[in-house]
Enzyme design. Structure first.
Site, PDB file in Angstrom:
ATOM      1  N   CYS A 151      46.774  47.191  45.079  1.00 26.53           N
ATOM      2  CA  CYS A 151      46.208  47.186  43.681  1.00 26.53           C
ATOM      3  C   CYS A 151      44.681  47.409  44.048  1.00 26.53           C
ATOM      4  O   CYS A 151      44.062  47.405  43.068  1.00 26.53           O
ATOM      5  CB  CYS A 151      46.404  45.719  43.179  1.00 26.53           C
TER       6      CYS A 151
ATOM      7  N   HIS B  12      39.210  41.472  38.421  1.00 23.69           N
ATOM      8  CA  HIS B  12      40.753  41.918  38.959  1.00 23.69           C
ATOM      9  C   HIS B  12      41.795  41.217  37.904  1.00 23.69           C
ATOM     10  O   HIS B  12      42.424  41.677  37.343  1.00 23.69           O
ATOM     11  CB  HIS B  12      40.842  41.652  40.322  1.00 23.69           C
TER      12      HIS B  12
ATOM     13  N   HIS C  21      49.012  45.272  34.614  1.00 26.29           N
ATOM     14  CA  HIS C  21      48.451  45.326  35.868  1.00 26.29           C
ATOM     15  C   HIS C  21      49.311  46.474  36.073  1.00 26.29           C
ATOM     16  O   HIS C  21      50.447  46.581  36.534  1.00 26.29           O
ATOM     17  CB  HIS C  21      48.924  44.084  36.882  1.00 26.29           C
TER      18      HIS C  21
END
Lengths: 398, 273
Positions: free
Chosen positions: A162, A292, A327
């Site tokens: 990620c 994040h 996400h």
């Protein structure tokens, strides 16, 4: 570091194709998350699906690349005149002097998942039309974009889960500083697939509701898909109005665990401090942090502690845009860098979506409402499995 | 434009019939013939017992060559920036996940899932060494070694402006079982690691230089004299770095060309130490 100009950028995600709908959704705090109806997945979760990916047709000479990931890449390249901007830069500096560095976590692995569902009953072989190099391999998306844009410079995929498409900015910055290229096409593309849906499910990290970053009752992530592209060049003497610059970068490793962050967010703290140092800035110079903020209990807790350690408690407005997009994994860093660029250009601090009751233990100034004010410097965080951390500092020219 | 020069201070090597850099040197020098024997992968000694037992080929090969290169360079791994590059992840792990997702029981193992990320080698390297510096994981299909080398050189050169620290490059590939093996026929596991330093030290074995105007070359890649090593070079992406090691063994100044992109090779200038 020498500031770099984001001369063009675009983003496509669950909140729309291109910049205009994204800006509109961020301003209005609209979410693109919907109940999961992806392929054969049967999971009680929400996803951030991009509309129209299935309708995308790849050119005849690139048919081997046909998969959801490259279709999304092509759809996203078409937005905001980005493809034309790449052509203009290539014409100016030469196609050999434009690098392609793209982040992805799963590339076109969906093709392999589907191929395994259609193995030959006798031999076990995969279908004859399965093209591993152009779909499953992590490099496939960089290869496809490089060919689509007729570029002949250096190329690679960064695949660090990620943080992938945040770290491409760092690789590009080094290539530019070393004089190996004069422009870089960076960004990230990741698409929905069973590996990530069932993988995060196996770890108990999928929320049964739209994800709620930094909420007291947050219960996990909503997986999304997306594509973001940015053209990076050395900043010219005279900058255009509304110019957005990459001012600083920081990268670190947790050295702790494969799928849970360092509990005090030590690696995250190091990445943010390094990004500030490389930009020559103090924590007080940052006007907004794009967290994040995945909405898993441990990720948000670690990031909250890291932000407090660097910036102090409740000092800097911050939010996660993952409630809007989900996400997007390997595309998240690039997508959120573009959202930061939009925030700088439009004086917009996007309020978090779906978050209702802030976790009091995470002592940060998390925005529940969108705010409008002039911004000069923003920081974006991207962290991933394997303890990989990357922070970017972006700013306006004046 | 300034030429980019770095020193090679340590090498790690593991592949079919190659137990370590010492054995690889003998084969590259022509003093011993290359032999295609199955790659022998030891359990990674630096990981906690639970991780050590479950470590797949990716973790075994990357740690073997990484620690070998670091030891050869006479440095500690804790402070190192690292660059991992591979044409694919753990082949067995990927096959197991795809097989299970195609079955009625999709409850894949959480360990399998987190080991499926392309940066697993980088993550486990951090766990084994405690290194908290920047680490990346790259892929450029068959050109993954060259892409990693370019990244490691630019890391070494740009980092040297702040502090003259070495950078670790670890290139590796593992093989897929069938049915993926037919589509991606990498025959066995291979690893090649280099420690790059911005300054010459007592451990320096050679110097490599990238010229920004000519590092992408249309010419063919260098080939190896030994037929077995050449077959490995052609069939395993990480082994595309072997001509650079051959130059280290020869210790003769000259250009080295390695496979990189479909339309360009990576050209380096080699200078002996």
């Amino acid at each position: 570091m020498q500031p770099l100009l984001l001369s063009h950028f675009t983003a496509t995600s669950a909140i729309g194709h291109g910049l205009a709908p994204a800006l509109d959704a961020l301003r209005a705090q609209r979410s693109g998350l919907t109940p999961c109806d992806f392929g054969s997945a049967v999971l009680d979760t929400w996803i951030g699906r991009v509309s129209g990916v299935d309708d995308e047709v790849l050119p005849a000479d690139l048919q081997a690349f046909d998969c959801r990931n490259n279709r999304l890449a092509q759809l996203a390249l078409r937005q905001d005149g980005f493809g034309a901007a790449v052509q203009a830069v290539a014409a100016r500096v030469g196609p050999r002097r434009v690098g392609v560095f793209l982040g992805t976590s799963t590339a076109g692995i969906l093709q392999t998942e589907l191929a395994y569902q259609h193995r030959d009953a006798t031999t076990g072989a995969l279908p004859a039309d399965f093209c591993y190099p152009q779909t499953h391999n992590p490099y496939s998306v960089a290869d496809f974009v490089r060919r689509s844009c007729a570029l002949t410079g250096p190329a690679m995929a960064v695949s660090t889960a990620c943080s992938s498409s945040a770290k491409v900015f760092a690789s590009a910055q080094r290539m530019l500083a070393a004089g190996l290229i004069d422009a870089a096409l960076v960004g990230g593309v990741d698409t929905l697939c069973l590996t990530t849906l069932y993988g995060f499910n196996s770890l108990g990290l999928l929320s049964g509701r739209p994800c709620r970053p930094f909420d007291a009752a947050r219960s996990g992530i909503s997986i999304g898909e997306g594509a973001a592209f940015v053209l990076l060049e050395r900043a010219p003497e005279v900058l255009p109005a509304h110019a957005v610059l990459l001012l600083g970068l920081g990268e670190s490793s947790d050295a702790h665990h494969m799928s849970s962050p360092h509990p005090e967010g030590l690696g995250a703290r190091m990445a943010m401090q390094q990004a500030l140092r490389s930009a020559g800035l103090e924590p007080g110079d940052i006007d907004y942090i794009n967290l994040h903020g995945t909405a898993t209990p441990s990720n948000d807790a670690a990031e909250g502690l890291a932000v407090q350690a660097v910036f102090g408690a409740r000092t800097t407005p911050c939010s996660s845009t993952k409630g809007a997009t989900g996400h997007t994994l390997g595309a998240a860093g690039g997508l959120e860098a573009v959202f930061c660029a939009l925030a700088l250009q439009h004086g917009l601090l996007p309020g978090g979506v779906h978050t209702e009751v802030l976790d009091a233990r995470l002592d940060v100034d998390y925005l529940l409402q969108t705010r409008t004010q002039r911004l000069r410097r923003v920081l974006s965080n991207s962290f991933g499995f394997g303890g990989t951390n990357c922070s970017l500092v972006l700013g306006t020219a004046q | 434009m300034t030429a980019l020069s770095v020193f090679i201070n340590g090498v790690g090597l593991l592949g079919p019939g190659i137990a370590d850099w010492a054995q690889g040197q003998e084969q590259l020098a022509g003093r011993a013939p290359g032999q295609w024997l199955k790659t022998v992968l030891a359990a990674p000694a630096h990981l906690p017992p639970a991780e050590r037992r479950r470590a797949g080929a990716v973790i075994r090969v990357s740690q073997a060559v990484g620690f070998e290169a670091v030891a050869a360079a006479g440095i500690a791994p804790q402070g190192l920036v690292s660059v991992f590059t591979s044409s694919g992840g753990d082949g067995v792990n990927c096959h197991e996940i795809c097989s299970q997702l195609a079955s009625d029981d999709r409850l894949i193992s959480p360990t399998r899932f987190h080991n499926s990320v392309h940066n697993a080698a980088s993550g486990y390297w951090g766990i084994a060494t405690g290194a908290m510096a920047a680490s990346t994981a790259l892929c450029a299909f068959d050109g993954s070694f060259a892409a990693g080398l370019v990244e490691a050189i630019t890391q070494t050169v740009t980092q040297a402006v702040v502090q003259a620290e070495p950078v670790l490059l670890v290139a590796f590939d593992t093989d897929y079982p069938e049915p993926l093996r037919t589509c991606r026929p990498v025959p066995d596991t291979f690893g090649l690691a280099l420690v790059l330093s911005p300054v010459r030290t007592a451990h320096s074995l050679g110097q490599i230089t990238l010229h920004p105007a000519s590092y992408l070359s249309p010419g063919p890649a260098d080939v190896l004299v030994d037929a077995v090593l050449e077959a490995q070079r052609q069939r395993i992406p990480a082994a595309r770095g072997l001509p650079l090691l051959a130059a280290l063994v020869r210790q003769q100044a000259g250009m080295v060309r390695l496979d990189y992109l479909d339309d360009a090779r990576l050209e380096l200038e080699f200078t002996p130490c």
